[in-house]
Write an enzyme that holds these catalytic residues in place. Structure first.
Site, PDB file in Angstrom:
ATOM      1  N   ASP A 181       1.442  -1.615   0.125  1.00  0.00           N
ATOM      2  CA  ASP A 181       0.366  -0.385   0.208  1.00  0.00           C
ATOM      3  C   ASP A 181       1.528   1.748   0.072  1.00  0.00           C
ATOM      4  O   ASP A 181       2.263   1.194   0.294  1.00  0.00           O
ATOM      5  CB  ASP A 181      -1.238   0.071   1.242  1.00  0.00           C
TER       6      ASP A 181
HETATM    7  C1  NOJ Z   1      -4.320   3.570   0.281  1.00  0.00           C
HETATM    8  C2  NOJ Z   1      -5.570   3.582   0.050  1.00  0.00           C
HETATM    9  O1  NOJ Z   1      -5.234   2.274   1.692  1.00  0.00           O
HETATM   10  C3  NOJ Z   1      -5.285   2.093  -0.614  1.00  0.00           C
HETATM   11  O2  NOJ Z   1      -6.874   1.519  -0.826  1.00  0.00           O
HETATM   12  C4  NOJ Z   1      -5.300   3.386  -1.762  1.00  0.00           C
HETATM   13  O3  NOJ Z   1      -5.778   2.255  -2.881  1.00  0.00           O
HETATM   14  C5  NOJ Z   1      -3.979   3.350  -2.221  1.00  0.00           C
HETATM   15  N1  NOJ Z   1      -3.793   4.784  -1.264  1.00  0.00           N
HETATM   16  C6  NOJ Z   1      -4.002   4.740  -3.328  1.00  0.00           C
HETATM   17  O4  NOJ Z   1      -4.500   4.920  -3.170  1.00  0.00           O
END
Ligand code: NOJ
Length: 749
Positions: free
Chosen positions: A283
């Site tokens: 993530d």
């Molecule tokens: C953080 C988030 O937790 C995740 O769900 C998301 O896909 C990513 N950022 C990218 O934006």
């Protein structure tokens, strides 16, 4: 002693011999092409493939192009625009040494331009086919802008409505979430990955993120292995089985080890047990954040631990690009670890057909906000709304109604109704409930006064106008809820009541004595006990997306009968959290007789009068509304539960059926639910578990026999040591929700 027997999962081959051969041939030729590329790639280029870049990281558009030219980037996120995508792909294909296309990723979570209800709302439809089509539409629209990878579906089970990201998931139940996870993956990826409208799906966040302590986003999680395997991992397995191409690791630490370096999750479960053949991405920033977790000394250590656990691509940070070379020299990571990661990434690019055609055709965009897409969004929004109360049949509004008051901060809030996670949604395309009701009833019959400007508004100056409107009409419709910014990532709440002065305004509106309908548009299940008592009818409509307004108008006017069912338990107050229907019975379960409400305890009463049962003095032991609950404008009667036998063996299955009759006076959908209870287990078992559901349409007066097949394998669970089906006595119910139903029993031998 009865011996347990083990559940052997059976794989059903979903392909004909011919198509299997073709797929194998394709796969072989991809592997050969990958071999060829890998033989020529430098280490720097391999590291580039493992790096996903946000344009902000590059510093400038020119520098970003330079990075692509130099092969220092395998994927981009938050990079969009058809011309921009085509140009950057051209640079990758024509000006970089290896001519490897980029993977363009984006969060398309509940719609691209046509915004669907928040995923929790979509889950309330209990309609995987409808949801699949919604995700297909999102993929068609997003791919028309060059996006070929989306960070969806988000399938984190949670028991905590304080957690803002409850909005993005499918609720509390592993069975429902698994069915929806598969549907979402199928919708996103379409029939063939190399179709230009197919996006690679990304099941996230692996895993346990929804169990953040106190519902505070990013917080620590402690989850036992039985809960991991019987609950949290189930939807991920379903997504992988449905062909999900990528998995995103979660931000949280799980039992002391951050998910991004968690070898139990990434090696044991994903790799060894599930044989996952796709790609794993971290993530955003979750690799270096392992330093904050106190799990890694520095970025080099974090990169090493993530790579060693099996994270192929790093999202939005550069610990991989800065450290891999040195880690290789020191022997902390090996060449084969890097090669495995790069192979996974290249394989995905081949599967998506990007090497053959990474470009977008301008005509592809004609599909954006297409009429058929909007119509589907309206249907999904209508099926997602849950009727929680309807005293005196105040809904639907009578056909000849002359006047209604439309009040409340969510009645005309185009951005809020789109909900969290819609980077690309356009509020100017939202049709609000106010607009839709005016269209439906005629502007002269709709008297609007917001009362409160936004959900957290505490000012009461608008009350007078709202009460004036309320006093002139036959029915008051109050649009309560939350602004979009109060749910979603980082938007957790400690209290989950209606914000601002909404409750006070509802009290005043109820005091007018006029019939009061409350429509709630929110990103989470709110604690609305008092408001539900005050209102005559309550329709829970979530954040319903672009077409929320027309869908709500369809429901209020009775064009459509409500058919949504709750995908989460609704609590009376935050103090009841966590509360989920598949709880354990405890040694001292409460019952109606045992609960002593706090205000009825006589002063200085002896302690023993309180019952020593498992309840709260202030809440009791029941939720406000149970999982699976939802009313209709008609009534359904359940009769004649029949089981095909009294017992089953290890290979057996049982048919359970019941008759469901629409005894009311309008056609409507009902979601018929099947639950079981394993009475005694080698570890304690839940009081109920959903094992099947069917959404059926019954015309007025019509009845149908609804039949479920329950295989012994469906009763398997992980007991801390192994996954097995244990022999013994089981209860079974078919009913309209998790708190009621026709009851039967059977034995597993
Ligand atoms: C953080 C988030 O937790 C995740 O769900 C998301 O896909 C990513 N950022 C990218 O934006």
């Amino acid at each position: 002693m009865k011996m347990p027997f083990y559940f052997l999962p059976v794989a059903f081959l979903a392909c004909t011999t011919l198509s299997c051969v073709r797929t194998e041939n394709k796969a072989e030729s991809y592997e050969k092409k990958i071999d060829k590329l890998m033989a020529e790639m430098t280490l720097e280029e391999k590291i580039g493939q493992m790096s996903q870049i946000d344009p902000g990281m590059a510093g400038s558009p020119e520098r970003l192009k330079e990075m692509v030219r130099e092969g220092r980037c395998g994927s981009l996120l938050n990079f969009f625009g058809m011309e921009e995508v085509n140009e950057i792909q051209r640079i990758a294909m024509e000006e970089s040494r290896m001519h490897i296309p980029l993977l363009i990723g984006r969060d398309v979570i509940h719609g691209y331009k046509t915004v669907f209800p928040i995923p929790l709302g979509m889950a309330a439809t209990w309609n995987p086919d409808l949801v699949k089509k919604a995700f297909r539409i999102s993929a068609v629209e997003a791919s028309s802008m060059g996006i070929r990878w989306t960070f969806a579906p988000m399938i984190d089970i949670t028991w905590d409505p304080r957690w803002g990201r409850i909005a993005e998931g499918c609720g509390e139940d592993p069975f429902l979430a698994s069915a929806l996870a598969a549907a979402m993956v199928e919708g996103i990826q379409g029939d063939s990955l190399n179709d230009p409208t197919a996006l690679a799906a990304c099941a996230k966040h692996f895993a346990g993120y929804g169990f953040a302590e106190a519902g505070r986003d990013y917080n620590t999680t402690y989850i036992t292995e039985p809960v991991m395997r019987n609950v949290v991992l189930k939807p991920f397995k379903a997504a992988v089985d449905a062909g999900a191409q990528t998995i995103m690791t979660a931000f949280n630490d799980l039992n002391g080890v951050p998910a991004t370096a968690n070898e139990f999750l990434l090696k044991k479960v994903l790799n060894d047990e599930w044989n996952f053949q796709g790609m794993v991405v971290s993530d955003w920033g979750s690799v270096p954040e392992m330093i904050n977790h106190g799990y890694c000394r520095d970025e080099k250590d974090a990169a090493a631990k993530a790579i060693r656990a099996g994270v192929d691509m790093e999202m939005a940070t550069n610990t991989y690009s800065a450290n891999i070379e040195q880690l290789l020299e020191e022997g902390v990571v090996t060449e084969s670890m890097i090669n495995d990661a790069v192979r996974d990434i290249l394989r995905l690019k081949f599967r998506l057909g990007l090497f053959d055609n990474p470009y977008v055709r301008p005509e592809a965009q004609k599909v954006i906000l297409d009429e058929a897409h909007l119509e589907h969004a309206r249907q999904v929004a209508a099926q997602s709304a849950v009727l929680l109360k309807n005293s005196g049949q105040v809904l639907p509004l009578p056909a000849g109604i002359k006047s209604i008051a439309v009040i409340g901060p969510l009645a005309d809030a185009p951005r809020d109704q789109l909900g969290t996670w819609c980077f690309d949604g356009d509020p100017s395309r939202s049709v609000t409930p106010l607009e839709a009701l005016k269209n439906e009833l005629g502007p002269g019959r709709v008297h609007y006064a917001a009362g409160l400007e936004y959900s957290r508004d505490k000012r009461t100056e608008g009350f007078a106008a709202a009460l004036k409107a309320a006093n002139r009409v036959e029915v008051i419709v109050f649009f309560a809820g939350e602004e979009w910014i109060l749910s979603g990532e980082g938007q957790s709440r400690g209290e989950i009541s209606l914000p601002g002065a909404q409750t006070e305004l509802i009290r005043r509106l109820a005091a007018t004595g006029k019939p009061l309908v409350m429509v709630v548009m929110a990103g989470r299940p709110l604690a609305i006990e008092e408001e539900t008592r005050l209102a005559d009818a309550v329709l829970y409509a979530w954040h319903g997306g672009t077409m929320a307004g027309p869908a709500i108008a369809d429901l209020l006017t009775g064009k459509v009968s409500p058919s949504g069912k709750l995908p989460v338990t609704f609590v009376k107050g935050a103090g009841q959290i966590p509360f989920y229907y598949y709880r354990k019975n405890t040694g001292r379960p409460a019952s109606d007789e045992s609960w002593t409400p706090i205000d009825s305890i006589p002063v200085e009463n002896p302690q023993s009068s309180l019952g020593y049962r498992s309840f709260h003095l202030d809440y009791g032991y029941t939720p406000l509304f149970p999982f699976g609950y939802g009313l209709s404008y008609t009534q359904f009667e359940y009769t004649n539960l029949e089981l095909s036998g009294a017992s089953i063996d290890r290979n057996g299955s049982l048919t359970v059926r019941a008759t469901v009759e629409n005894t009311g006076d309008r056609d409507a959908h009902e979601v018929v639910q099947l639950y079981v209870r394993d009475r005694v287990g080698s570890i304690t078992r839940p009081v109920k578990e959903l094992k099947g559901f069917q959404r059926i349409l019954l015309k007025k007066g019509e009845k149908a026999v609804v039949e479920f097949t329950l295989g012994a394998a469906d009763l398997a669970f992980f007991n801390g040591k192994e996954t097995l089906v244990e022999p013994g006595e089981f209860d079974v119910w078919i009913g309209p929700d998790s708190s009621q139903g026709l009851h039967g029993e059977f034995i597993v031998q």
